[in-house]
Design a protein around this motif. Structure first.
Motif, PDB file in Angstrom:
ATOM      1  N   GLY A  22       0.804  -1.224   0.000  1.00  0.00           N
ATOM      2  CA  GLY A  22       0.000   0.000   0.000  1.00  0.00           C
ATOM      3  C   GLY A  22       0.830   1.264   0.000  1.00  0.00           C
ATOM      4  N   TYR A  23       2.062   1.168   0.495  1.00  0.00           N
ATOM      5  CA  TYR A  23       2.937   2.337   0.563  1.00  0.00           C
ATOM      6  C   TYR A  23       3.485   2.649  -0.824  1.00  0.00           C
ATOM      7  CZ  TYR A  23       6.386   5.584   2.425  1.00  0.00           C
ATOM      8  OH  TYR A  23       7.120   6.714   2.702  1.00  0.00           O
ATOM      9  N   ASP A  24       3.415   3.904  -1.236  1.00  0.00           N
ATOM     10  CA  ASP A  24       3.681   4.265  -2.632  1.00  0.00           C
ATOM     11  C   ASP A  24       5.156   4.300  -3.035  1.00  0.00           C
ATOM     12  OD1 ASP A  24       1.006   4.461  -3.069  1.00  0.00           O
ATOM     13  OD2 ASP A  24       0.912   6.647  -2.916  1.00  0.00           O
ATOM     14  N   ASP A  25       6.060   4.445  -2.062  1.00  0.00           N
ATOM     15  CA  ASP A  25       7.460   4.674  -2.432  1.00  0.00           C
ATOM     16  C   ASP A  25       8.391   3.705  -1.706  1.00  0.00           C
ATOM     17  OD1 ASP A  25       9.675   5.797  -3.583  1.00  0.00           O
ATOM     18  OD2 ASP A  25       9.759   7.531  -2.251  1.00  0.00           O
ATOM     19  N   VAL A  26       8.181   2.405  -1.899  1.00  0.00           N
ATOM     20  CA  VAL A  26       9.013   1.410  -1.210  1.00  0.00           C
ATOM     21  C   VAL A  26      10.447   1.420  -1.722  1.00  0.00           C
ATOM     22  CG1 VAL A  26       7.134  -0.124  -0.567  1.00  0.00           C
ATOM     23  CG2 VAL A  26       8.215  -0.388  -2.803  1.00  0.00           C
ATOM     24  N   ASP A  27      10.695   2.057  -2.857  1.00  0.00           N
ATOM     25  CA  ASP A  27      12.064   2.111  -3.398  1.00  0.00           C
ATOM     26  C   ASP A  27      13.025   2.800  -2.434  1.00  0.00           C
ATOM     27  OD1 ASP A  27      11.278   0.794  -5.638  1.00  0.00           O
ATOM     28  OD2 ASP A  27      11.219   2.555  -6.940  1.00  0.00           O
ATOM     29  N   ILE A  28      12.497   3.655  -1.561  1.00  0.00           N
ATOM     30  CA  ILE A  28      13.405   4.357  -0.646  1.00  0.00           C
ATOM     31  C   ILE A  28      14.085   3.378   0.311  1.00  0.00           C
ATOM     32  CG2 ILE A  28      12.116   6.527  -0.773  1.00  0.00           C
ATOM     33  CD1 ILE A  28      11.082   5.961   2.056  1.00  0.00           C
ATOM     34  N   ILE A  29      13.466   2.218   0.544  1.00  0.00           N
ATOM     35  CA  ILE A  29      14.108   1.215   1.397  1.00  0.00           C
ATOM     36  C   ILE A  29      15.330   0.637   0.687  1.00  0.00           C
ATOM     37  CG2 ILE A  29      13.826  -0.994   2.592  1.00  0.00           C
ATOM     38  CD1 ILE A  29      10.873  -0.335   2.928  1.00  0.00           C
TER      39      ILE A  29
END
Length: 302
Positions: A244-251
Motif C-alpha cells: 500500500g505504501y507508494d514509495d518502497v524504493d526508498i528502502i
C-alpha cells in the motif's frame, strides 16, 4: 499510577466549569470514555457543535511543573499537526485548545468507530499520504530546530544506558556523533512522520479508516524512520503494508546501517517497555535479542 474514579470526576467537573463558565458553551452532556498512559478522553455534547471529544492530561505524580509542561506541549503538538493535516488526510477537526491554570485540554470532533480490523494495505496507503503532506511552515513544538538524526542518535544512547542498567549488562554501540553522521548521509527528503502508526491510533469502522490520532511521537525527518519503526513493532502485516505504501524504493535506496540504526531506536524502546511497564517475557526476550543483533550489525559497519 492508576486513573481513579475520584480523579476522573475532578477532571470532568473542571472541564465542565471551563466550557460552561469560561468559554460559555452550552454543554448538554459530558462523560468519561477512555484513558491512555498520559491522557484521559471525555465525550461531550454541545448544543450547537454536537458531539465532541476532549483530551486532557491526567497524571499527577512526579514534578508537577514538568508534568504540566509536558501535557501542554502534547496538546499543542496535537492541535498544530491536526490543523496542518486536516485538508490532506482524515484527522479530527480541532475546535479549541484551552490552556489554563487548573486544567489544559483539547476539543476536537468526535469520530465514532469500532474494533474491526483494518487491512495493512490501507494503513500503508495512509502512511504514504502522511509522508506526502507539504511541510510548508509546519513546526513541531518539541523538535524545534533539532534534526531527527540528532534526536534519534542521542535518544539511542540514552536508551542503551537505561536498558543496560535494567539488565545489568553492557550494550556496545557507536557514539551518538558517529550514528548522527551515518544518518545524515541519507539523501531521502524529510517528511512529516507520525511514528506511532498502529491500530489503537486509527479510528476505523467496518474495516475502513476514518481518521488517525495521537501525534505525540511525531517529528519531521526521514520517512525510513517510520517504515523501520512499523517493521520492528510488528503490529501490522509488513508485506501488505508495503504494497500500500507508494514509495518502497526508498528502502532499497537506503544503506542497511541507516535502517538498522532506526530499527535499534524502536527495539530499545520496546525492550524497556516490556521490561519495566508491561509484563511480557516473550516480547521482552525477543527485543533483547533484536537489540543485541542490531547493535552488532551497526558496529560491524565501522
Amino acid at each position: 499510577m492508576r486513573l481513579t474514579n475520584k480523579k476522573i470526576e475532578t477532571l470532568r467537573v473542571s472541564i465542565a466549569n471551563v466550557l460552561n463558565n469560561v468559554l460559555e458553551w452550552q454543554i448538554e452532556e459530558i462523560k468519561f470514555i477512555s484513558n491512555g498512559v498520559n491522557n484521559a478522553v471525555f465525550l461531550i455534547r454541545e448544543k450547537n457543535l454536537g458531539m465532541l471529544a476532549i483530551r486532557t492530561p491526567w497524571r499527577t505524580e512526579g514534578n508537577l511543573n514538568d508534568i504540566n509542561l509536558s501535557g501542554m506541549i502534547s496538546l499543542k503538538k496535537e492541535a498544530t499537526i491536526c490543523e496542518h493535516c486536516h485538508k490532506y488526510i482524515l484527522v479530527p477537526k480541532v475546535h479549541k485548545l484551552y490552556l489554563g491554570e487548573e486544567i489544559n485540554f483539547l476539543v476536537s470532533d468526535f469520530v465514532s468507530g469500532d474494533a474491526k480490523e483494518i487491512p495493512s494495505y490501507d494503513v500503508g496507503k495512509l502512511t504514504s499520504k502522511i509522508h506526502k503532506i507539504p511541510l510548508d511552515d509546519l513546526s513541531i513544538i518539541d523538535q524545534k530546530e533539532r534534526t531527527l538524526t540528532n534526536i534519534i542518535s542521542h535518544r539511542i544512547t540514552e536508551r542503551v544506558h537505561s536498558l543496560s542498567k535494567l539488565i545489568n549488562n553492557s550494550i556496545i554501540i557507536p557514539s551518538s556523533e558517529e550514528m548522527e553522521a551515518i544518518l545524515n548521509s541519507s539523501q531521502t527528503e524529510n517528511s512529516l512522520l507520525h511514528l506511532d502508526v498502529r491500530p489503537p491510533n486509527l479510528i476505523r469502522e467496518n474495516g475502513i479508516i476514518k481518521g488517525i490520532i495521537d501525534w505525540d511521537n511525531a517529528y519531521i525527518g526521514n520517512p525510513i524512520m517510520e517504515l523501520m519503526r512499523i517493521s520492528e513493532s510488528k503490529e501490522l502485516i509488513e508485506e501488505e503494508f508495503l504494497k500500500g505504501y507508494d514509495d518502497v524504493d526508498i528502502i532499497e535506496n537506503t544503506d542497511e546501517v541507516i535502517q538498522s540504526i532506526y530499527r535499534l531506536d524502536t527495539a530499545l524502546m520496546l525492550s524497556i517497555l516490556f521490561t519495566s511497564y508491561i509484563n511480557d517475557s516473550v516480547k521482552r526476550d525477543y527485543y533483547f535479542k533484536r537489540v543485541r543483533f542490531l547493535s552488532q550489525e551497526i558496529n560491524n559497519t565501522l
